[in-house]
Write a protein that holds these residues in place. Structure first.
Motif, PDB file in Angstrom:
ATOM      1  N   ALA A  55       0.862  -1.178   0.000  1.00 45.18           N
ATOM      2  CA  ALA A  55       0.000   0.000   0.000  1.00 45.18           C
ATOM      3  C   ALA A  55       0.905   1.236   0.000  1.00 45.18           C
ATOM      4  N   PRO A  56       0.428   2.348  -0.549  1.00 47.95           N
ATOM      5  CA  PRO A  56       1.271   3.550  -0.583  1.00 47.95           C
ATOM      6  C   PRO A  56       1.481   4.155   0.800  1.00 47.95           C
ATOM      7  N   VAL A  57       2.693   4.681   1.017  1.00 44.61           N
ATOM      8  CA  VAL A  57       3.015   5.414   2.237  1.00 44.61           C
ATOM      9  C   VAL A  57       3.614   6.768   1.827  1.00 44.61           C
ATOM     10  N   ARG A  58       3.367   7.758   2.638  1.00 44.09           N
ATOM     11  CA  ARG A  58       3.901   9.099   2.378  1.00 44.09           C
ATOM     12  C   ARG A  58       5.229   9.239   3.117  1.00 44.09           C
TER      13      ARG A  58
ATOM     14  N   GLN B 258      28.842  20.709  -7.494  1.00 43.31           N
ATOM     15  CA  GLN B 258      30.040  19.964  -7.098  1.00 43.31           C
ATOM     16  C   GLN B 258      29.741  18.466  -7.160  1.00 43.31           C
ATOM     17  N   SER B 259      30.785  17.675  -7.276  1.00 42.20           N
ATOM     18  CA  SER B 259      30.617  16.221  -7.273  1.00 42.20           C
ATOM     19  C   SER B 259      30.088  15.761  -5.917  1.00 42.20           C
ATOM     20  N   LYS B 260      29.221  14.759  -5.937  1.00 39.66           N
ATOM     21  CA  LYS B 260      28.740  14.165  -4.692  1.00 39.66           C
ATOM     22  C   LYS B 260      29.628  13.012  -4.225  1.00 39.66           C
ATOM     23  N   THR B 261      30.407  12.457  -5.135  1.00 36.55           N
ATOM     24  CA  THR B 261      31.233  11.298  -4.801  1.00 36.55           C
ATOM     25  C   THR B 261      32.203  11.649  -3.682  1.00 36.55           C
ATOM     26  N   GLY B 262      32.171  10.863  -2.627  1.00 41.88           N
ATOM     27  CA  GLY B 262      33.056  11.044  -1.485  1.00 41.88           C
ATOM     28  C   GLY B 262      32.536  11.997  -0.428  1.00 41.88           C
ATOM     29  N   ALA B 263      31.502  12.771  -0.727  1.00 37.98           N
ATOM     30  CA  ALA B 263      30.941  13.720   0.248  1.00 37.98           C
ATOM     31  C   ALA B 263      29.879  13.019   1.099  1.00 37.98           C
ATOM     32  N   ALA B 264      29.654  13.533   2.302  1.00 37.48           N
ATOM     33  CA  ALA B 264      28.628  12.977   3.186  1.00 37.48           C
ATOM     34  C   ALA B 264      27.342  13.780   3.047  1.00 37.48           C
ATOM     35  N   PHE B 265      26.223  13.062   3.000  1.00 39.92           N
ATOM     36  CA  PHE B 265      24.903  13.670   2.920  1.00 39.92           C
ATOM     37  C   PHE B 265      24.015  13.020   3.966  1.00 39.92           C
ATOM     38  N   ALA B 266      23.111  13.789   4.527  1.00 46.24           N
ATOM     39  CA  ALA B 266      22.200  13.261   5.542  1.00 46.24           C
ATOM     40  C   ALA B 266      20.767  13.398   5.051  1.00 46.24           C
ATOM     41  N   ARG B 267      19.905  12.580   5.653  1.00 42.44           N
ATOM     42  CA  ARG B 267      18.473  12.651   5.348  1.00 42.44           C
ATOM     43  C   ARG B 267      17.706  12.409   6.637  1.00 42.44           C
ATOM     44  N   LEU B 268      16.675  13.195   6.841  1.00 43.01           N
ATOM     45  CA  LEU B 268      15.755  13.009   7.952  1.00 43.01           C
ATOM     46  C   LEU B 268      14.398  12.720   7.331  1.00 43.01           C
ATOM     47  N   ARG B 269      13.860  11.522   7.594  1.00 39.54           N
ATOM     48  CA  ARG B 269      12.611  11.059   6.966  1.00 39.54           C
ATOM     49  C   ARG B 269      11.539  10.832   8.022  1.00 39.54           C
ATOM     50  N   THR B 270      10.321  11.223   7.678  1.00 42.15           N
ATOM     51  CA  THR B 270       9.164  10.874   8.496  1.00 42.15           C
ATOM     52  C   THR B 270       8.216  10.057   7.630  1.00 42.15           C
ATOM     53  N   GLU B 271       7.842   8.903   8.169  1.00 45.62           N
ATOM     54  CA  GLU B 271       6.916   7.989   7.484  1.00 45.62           C
ATOM     55  C   GLU B 271       6.040   7.335   8.533  1.00 45.62           C
ATOM     56  N   ASN B 272       4.740   7.524   8.416  1.00 46.06           N
ATOM     57  CA  ASN B 272       3.787   6.944   9.366  1.00 46.06           C
ATOM     58  C   ASN B 272       4.138   7.284  10.817  1.00 46.06           C
TER      59      ASN B 272
END
Length: 181
Positions: free
Chosen positions: A29-32, A47-61
């Motif tokens: 079933a779909p989730v947002r 700039q290139s993303k290779t080798g760089a650190a990236f973060a993500r904050l996700r909210t789901e249900n």
């Protein structure tokens, strides 16, 4: 662990669903998902993303997860670390304190399925349209590009119209913004 994926723009999501159902795979079933992407201070688009650190904050249900990815071979082949967090606001403040800055907000409706070692994601990204991602986790030494070629062969075997992309959602959203924003 490394997360290796391929991504496609999907012209006919219903045809993709039918093709996968014919192989015995059904989507959830779909989730947002409401994602805030972050980049380390000093990094900017272009700039290139290779080798760089990236973060993500996700909210789901009502659940919040924090993830850090470091692209190794290309944007879609990353070392990844993810954990659940209790308080999104406090985690946002912690991410800023760690030297990251917010980049793009990505809101999507996602349906998932599993087939062998692949996670299949059918996403409807607000402002961008429908996408199909195929992800796999690996700890092996197989080159990411080789794994991506195998995943692409599978996607092509479905016989539906797919346009392969090499960018992440945040980059696609950034590219779709009006000039000067």
């Amino acid at each position: 662990m490394r997360e290796i994926e391929v991504k496609y723009r999907v012209g006919d999501p219903a045809a993709l669903v039918r093709a996968l159902e014919s192989r015995g795979t059904a989507f959830s079933a779909p989730v947002r998902q409401d994602d805030q992407a972050y980049a380390a201070n000093g990094w900017s688009y272009g700039q290139s993303k290779t080798g760089a650190a990236f973060a993500r904050l996700r909210t789901e249900n009502g659940r919040h997860t924090f993830c850090v990815k470091r692209p190794l071979d290309n944007e879609l082949a990353c070392a990844e670390h993810e954990t659940e967090v209790h308080d999104r606001g406090e985690m946002h403040a912690a991410i800023l304190a760690m030297g990251f800055h917010p980049t793009m907000r990505i809101v999507k409706t996602r349906r998932t399925a599993r087939l062998d070692r692949m996670l299949l994601c059918l996403d409807e990204v607000e402002g961008l349209g429908a996408f199909f991602e195929i992800e796999t986790m690996t700890s092996g030494e197989q080159p990411a590009t080789q794994v991506q070629q195998e995943l692409d062969r599978f996607a092509r075997s479905l016989g539906v119209g797919l346009e392969r992309l090499t960018e992440t959602y945040d980059s696609l959203i950034r590219a779709a913004l009006p000039v000067g924003v």
